[in-house]
Design an enzyme around this catalytic site. Structure first.
Site, PDB file in Angstrom:
ATOM      1  N   LYS A   1       0.846  -1.203   0.000  1.00 41.63           N
ATOM      2  CA  LYS A   1       0.000   0.000   0.000  1.00 41.63           C
ATOM      3  C   LYS A   1       0.881   1.253   0.000  1.00 41.63           C
ATOM      4  O   LYS A   1       0.637   2.218  -0.721  1.00 41.63           O
ATOM      5  CB  LYS A   1      -0.928   0.005   1.221  1.00 41.63           C
TER       6      LYS A   1
ATOM      7  N   GLN B   1      -5.807  -1.847   9.687  1.00 38.62           N
ATOM      8  CA  GLN B   1      -5.347  -3.082   9.059  1.00 38.62           C
ATOM      9  C   GLN B   1      -5.912  -4.283   9.821  1.00 38.62           C
ATOM     10  O   GLN B   1      -5.738  -4.388  11.031  1.00 38.62           O
ATOM     11  CB  GLN B   1      -3.807  -3.110   9.064  1.00 38.62           C
TER      12      GLN B   1
ATOM     13  N   ASP C   1     -11.215   2.341   2.983  1.00 34.57           N
ATOM     14  CA  ASP C   1     -11.495   0.913   2.781  1.00 34.57           C
ATOM     15  C   ASP C   1     -12.934   0.719   2.288  1.00 34.57           C
ATOM     16  O   ASP C   1     -13.275  -0.337   1.769  1.00 34.57           O
ATOM     17  CB  ASP C   1     -11.330   0.135   4.106  1.00 34.57           C
TER      18      ASP C   1
END
Ligand SMILES: NC(=O)c1ccc[n+]([C@@H]2O[C@H](COP(=O)([O-])OP(=O)(O)OC[C@H]3O[C@@H](n4cnc5c(N)ncnc54)[C@H](OP(=O)(O)O)[C@@H]3O)[C@@H](O)[C@H]2O)c1
Length: 287
Positions: free
Chosen positions: A53, A97, A120
């Site tokens: 990422k 995460q 997200d």
């Protein structure tokens, strides 16, 4: 026959060029898009996803931050960190995460990040776009479903009226993906571990998407060789230290197209996350 390999790399390159230019426009207006990943603990798998990422984030000219918290952090302190990020005007996108430590799992993690910073796309207000019928990929919608649609579009795979079988009904992949495909006028079957006669169902698919998490589960017997089925492999399983998909390599001899692992859905997910970061920053500037 060998299936066409539906690699992410040409799409990722194209999307990165576009995102770089949108990022440059923002920078010229005095705003550097900036994201923060909240990691609880130090799982090597999570750290590896985070590196991917960070790489794409920095390649397009955005800023990457990692907030690494101890595995035994208290619920109170964890929430205080999230609250701080939600109110930090220099941070435009935040993700937690997964997985987090066991004791934090009871929190409603999806709804902790402000919807405007939820890159997200897990917040109820963002997933609602999918459930109410959107086909707008610029909205903050979950990254794996979004990345799969980008990939199918790039390779000219028409969804209109097609029968798509999605195997796996998780909240981050299968469920939102099945709805999004339906928004694009596909006819969707959502299969799972209680599905009976799975082979009979997957055999009639025009497009088969596997998000199960079992290495090489999908075998040639799941496909009708006359249908030239497009197979999308979401699985990321580790076998003898090697990243392995849900789809067995032999499927290539009976499918029309197949996404590779690595090099397929994984990179599409990451670039879609960074696309969400740039969109979130643009939206926040609009106010
Ligand atoms: N490439 C990427 O960017 C990306 C992103 C996210 C996830 N993944 C990978 O995708 C895989 C799935 O992860 P996830 O988080 O979506 O799913 P998950 O939460 O692990 O759930 C797995 C799903 O597969 C179903 N399933 C399990 N065994 C099955 C079987 N024998 N037949 C039919 N269905 C079966 C389960 O059914 P039940 O609901 O009945 O239990 C469940 O719905 C993992 O390998 C993960 O690492 C990859």
């Amino acid at each position: 026959m060998t299936a066409q390999i539906l690699s992410a790399s040409p799409i990722v390159e194209q999307m990165k060029r576009d995102l770089k230019s949108r990022c440059e426009t923002l920078r010229n207006r005095g705003t550097v898009p900036s994201m923060c990943v909240v990691l609880v603990g130090d799982s090597p798998a999570s750290l590896s996803y985070i590196r991917n990422k960070k790489k794409v984030c920095e390649e397009v000219g955005a800023t990457f931050n990692l907030l690494q918290l101890p595995a035994n952090i208290s619920e109170h302190d964890f929430l205080a960190h999230i609250e701080k990020l939600n109110h930090d005007p220099k941070i435009h996108g935040v993700i937690i995460q997964l997985p987090v430590s066991e004791h934090l799992k009871r929190l409603n993690l999806s709804n902790l990040i402000l919807p405007s910073k939820d890159i997200d796309g897990f917040h109820g207000l963002n997933t609602q776009h999918i459930y109410t019928g959107t086909t707008n990929l610029k909205l903050l919608i979950p990254c794996t479903p979004k990345g799969i649609i980008h990939l199918l579009k790039f390779y000219g795979v028409d969804l209109e009226g097609k029968h798509v079988v999605v195997v796996g009904r998780s909240l981050i992949v299968g469920k939102p993906l099945s709805m999004l495909l339906s928004n694009f006028n596909a006819t969707v079957t959502l299969a799972h571990s209680h599905t009976k006669n799975l082979e009979d169902i997957t055999k009639i698919a025009d497009i088969l998407i596997s998000a199960i998490g079992k290495a090489h589960f999908i075998q040639p017997k799941h496909l009708n060789p006359n249908k030239k089925t497009i197979v999308v492999d979401v699985g990321m399983n580790t076998v003898n230290g090697k990243l392995t998909g849900d789809v067995a390599p032999e499927v290539s001899s009976v499918a029309g197209g197949l996404t590779p692992v690595p090099g397929g859905v994984g990179p599409m997910t990451v670039v879609s996350l960074i696309e969400n970061l740039i969109s979130a920053t643009e939206n926040q500037l609009k106010g």
